[in-house]
Design an enzyme around this catalytic site. Structure first.
Site, PDB file in Angstrom:
ATOM      1  N   GLU A 264       0.833  -1.217   0.000  1.00  0.00           N
ATOM      2  CA  GLU A 264       0.000   0.000   0.000  1.00  0.00           C
ATOM      3  C   GLU A 264       0.863   1.260   0.000  1.00  0.00           C
ATOM      4  O   GLU A 264       0.541   2.238  -0.652  1.00  0.00           O
ATOM      5  CB  GLU A 264      -0.944   0.012   1.213  1.00  0.00           C
ATOM      6  CG  GLU A 264      -2.097  -0.964   1.113  1.00  0.00           C
ATOM      7  CD  GLU A 264      -3.032  -0.702  -0.062  1.00  0.00           C
ATOM      8  OE1 GLU A 264      -3.053   0.416  -0.592  1.00  0.00           O
ATOM      9  OE2 GLU A 264      -3.739  -1.654  -0.472  1.00  0.00           O
TER      10      GLU A 264
ATOM     11  N   TYR B 196      -5.629   5.726   5.967  1.00  0.00           N
ATOM     12  CA  TYR B 196      -5.798   4.899   4.782  1.00  0.00           C
ATOM     13  C   TYR B 196      -5.066   3.553   4.951  1.00  0.00           C
ATOM     14  O   TYR B 196      -5.654   2.487   4.787  1.00  0.00           O
ATOM     15  CB  TYR B 196      -5.265   5.635   3.535  1.00  0.00           C
ATOM     16  CG  TYR B 196      -5.152   4.732   2.352  1.00  0.00           C
ATOM     17  CD1 TYR B 196      -6.245   4.489   1.534  1.00  0.00           C
ATOM     18  CD2 TYR B 196      -3.960   4.065   2.077  1.00  0.00           C
ATOM     19  CE1 TYR B 196      -6.154   3.616   0.470  1.00  0.00           C
ATOM     20  CE2 TYR B 196      -3.854   3.186   1.027  1.00  0.00           C
ATOM     21  CZ  TYR B 196      -4.949   2.966   0.219  1.00  0.00           C
ATOM     22  OH  TYR B 196      -4.861   2.091  -0.826  1.00  0.00           O
TER      23      TYR B 196
ATOM     24  N   ASP C   3      -9.350   5.823  -0.952  1.00  0.00           N
ATOM     25  CA  ASP C   3      -8.301   6.463  -1.753  1.00  0.00           C
ATOM     26  C   ASP C   3      -8.988   7.291  -2.844  1.00  0.00           C
ATOM     27  O   ASP C   3     -10.219   7.414  -2.845  1.00  0.00           O
ATOM     28  CB  ASP C   3      -7.333   5.411  -2.329  1.00  0.00           C
ATOM     29  CG  ASP C   3      -7.997   4.520  -3.379  1.00  0.00           C
ATOM     30  OD1 ASP C   3      -9.238   4.620  -3.565  1.00  0.00           O
ATOM     31  OD2 ASP C   3      -7.284   3.738  -4.036  1.00  0.00           O
TER      32      ASP C   3
END
Ligand code: SF4
Length: 452
Positions: A100, A182, A200
């Site tokens: 990520e 996130y 996102d």
């Protein structure tokens, strides 16, 4: 809140299904009054807060999206890791974390190779915690945004110092330096199945279209609202798959331009699609509102690729000078060729050389016994807020004792051509080095042509 907004809210509360219709009505009124082609924001942030999904919509979206994801998910290395026991889940959490962070600002295809190399070198958070920032930067070279790599290392060290178990909840993940909402959401939902959302840019776009949200998608309130809506949607049994599905839908079908609505699994719940069918002056890509990009500042710098001849045997033993950037600011702690900022102004070749000479003499006490000095070219490197125009020169100096002046407080090293060719360098440094190599090659072909 104004009376009109209160009225809207009452309408929504009385009838739990009016959201899309309400938007259509407003859009029609608006297009008559304001413009023939572009929709204005359909409602204010105050209204957005009440644009919840209905229960039946949530169920349909979850079922359709998961079915689509099961059939279309991309086969990516971090998705292949098992999660059958605690150790596996920790390994998966680490892999999700690394992937990520790499995926932020970088395309999936590029990330796959970096990810595989990274996991080979540091297969667990314990291995990563032993690494040095030099090694991490070198492995990261070319991915850009080097702060991300630094945060990964700091985070790994913290996790290991605190017992070595990967934090398993959103709340605990958020305590790790460098892990924000996130990333924490992604790790918690994908590796530990906590039903938390992940938002996102792709998810912002999909939800803005599902709910016809025209407000500025960068606005704090809008983002907060979208997080809440995403939290409402996330599937409780398969939160990780649902979140990845929503992001993947945004990346592959619900794209910023030319979304593929005809094959979209959640088109039946899409407000933007419905509005666009009702009103030909509106298209789904009107959602979310396009925000003007921040204007980039133009900056200039002079780069000197300093080659110091090793001996009379020619350039085979040459060394190149590399300087470490300061620990704070842009590209912190990374190696580069000596460079001098031109303070936001273009400078001619004489001014650039003077600035470079001062820097080399003052910082390294280099004796500028020049063999040759040539302008190699220029190129523009784009950072988030800066367009940096770099002027590259090749400065060849005669063999000399390599030392630094006592007062200069910067790290530097001299590396041979082989090391330079194989070490991890930032895209900008690699580009300058390649330009120099090309320049040398074209010059030697020219010399061969002239002499033959
Ligand atoms: S129908 Fe089109 S606009 Fe709506 S979510 Fe699907 S791809 Fe996006």
């Amino acid at each position: 809140m104004g009376p009109k907004t209160k009225q809207t809210m009452k309408k929504i509360l009385k009838n739990p299904t009016p959201a899309v219709e309400d938007v259509i009505t407003k859009s029609k009124k608006r297009t008559r009054k304001v413009s023939q082609s572009k929709p204005q924001p359909a409602f204010t942030i105050g209204d957005i807060e009440d644009f919840q999904f209905r229960e039946d919509e949530v169920k349909e979206i979850r079922a359709s999206l998961l079915k689509w994801y099961d059939a279309n998910r991309r086969d990516l290395p971090w998705r292949r890791i098992n999660d059958s026991d605690d150790d596996d889940r920790d390994r998966k959490a680490y892999a999700v974390w690394v992937s990520e962070i790499m995926l932020q600002q970088t395309r999936v295809q590029t990330v796959v190779n970096y990810f595989n190399r990274w996991m080979e070198k540091w297969p667990t958070v314990h291995h990563l915690a032993q690494a040095s920032i030099e090694e991490v930067n070198e492995m990261w070279a070319g991915l850009g945004y080097y702060r991300r790599a630094r945060f990964l290392l700091e985070g790994a060290k913290t996790i290991v110092e605190e017992g070595g178990q990967f934090p398993k909840s959103l709340k605990d993940l958020l305590k790790v330096p460098g892990i924000g909402e996130y990333t924490a959401g992604a790790i918690a939902s994908i590796a530990f199945k906590e039903a938390v959302p992940v938002v996102d840019g792709n998810v912002v776009r999909v939800i803005a279209r599902l709910r016809t949200i025209s407000a500025n998608p960068k606005d704090k309130e809008t983002v907060k609202t979208i997080w809440r809506l995403a939290g409402q949607l996330v599937d409780e049994d398969r939160p990780g798959d649902f979140n990845q599905g929503l992001m993947e839908l945004g990346a592959t079908l619900c794209k910023p331009l030319n979304p593929n609505c005809s094959t979209c699994p959640i088109s039946a719940q899409c407000g933007a699609l419905l509005v666009s069918k009702q009103n030909p002056s509106i298209v789904v890509t009107d959602y979310p509102t396009k925000v003007a990009k921040v204007k980039q500042r133009l900056d200039f710098s002079a780069i000197s690729v300093v080659e110091i001849l090793g001996s009379e045997e020619g350039r085979m033993n040459s060394k190149f000078l590399l300087v470490k950037r300061p620990e704070g600011g842009l590209l912190a702690g990374l190696w580069e060729f000596p460079s001098v900022s031109l303070n936001g102004e273009e400078a001619d070749v004489d001014a650039r050389r003077e600035a470079i000479d001062d820097f080399l003499k003052n910082s390294f006490g280099l004796n500028l016994d020049i063999v040759s000095r040539e302008e190699v070219g220029e190129y523009v490197h784009i950072f988030t807020h800066i367009r940096l125009k770099m002027y590259i020169e090749l400065l060849v100096l005669r063999s000399q004792e390599l030392r630094r002046k006592e007062k200069a407080d910067m790290s530097y090293k001299y590396v041979d051509m082989k090391t330079l060719g194989s070490m991890g360098l930032t895209t900008g440094v690699r580009k300058a080095y390649n330009m120099v190599q090309k320049f040398k090659q074209s010059r030697s072909s020219l010399l061969k042509t002239v002499s033959s």
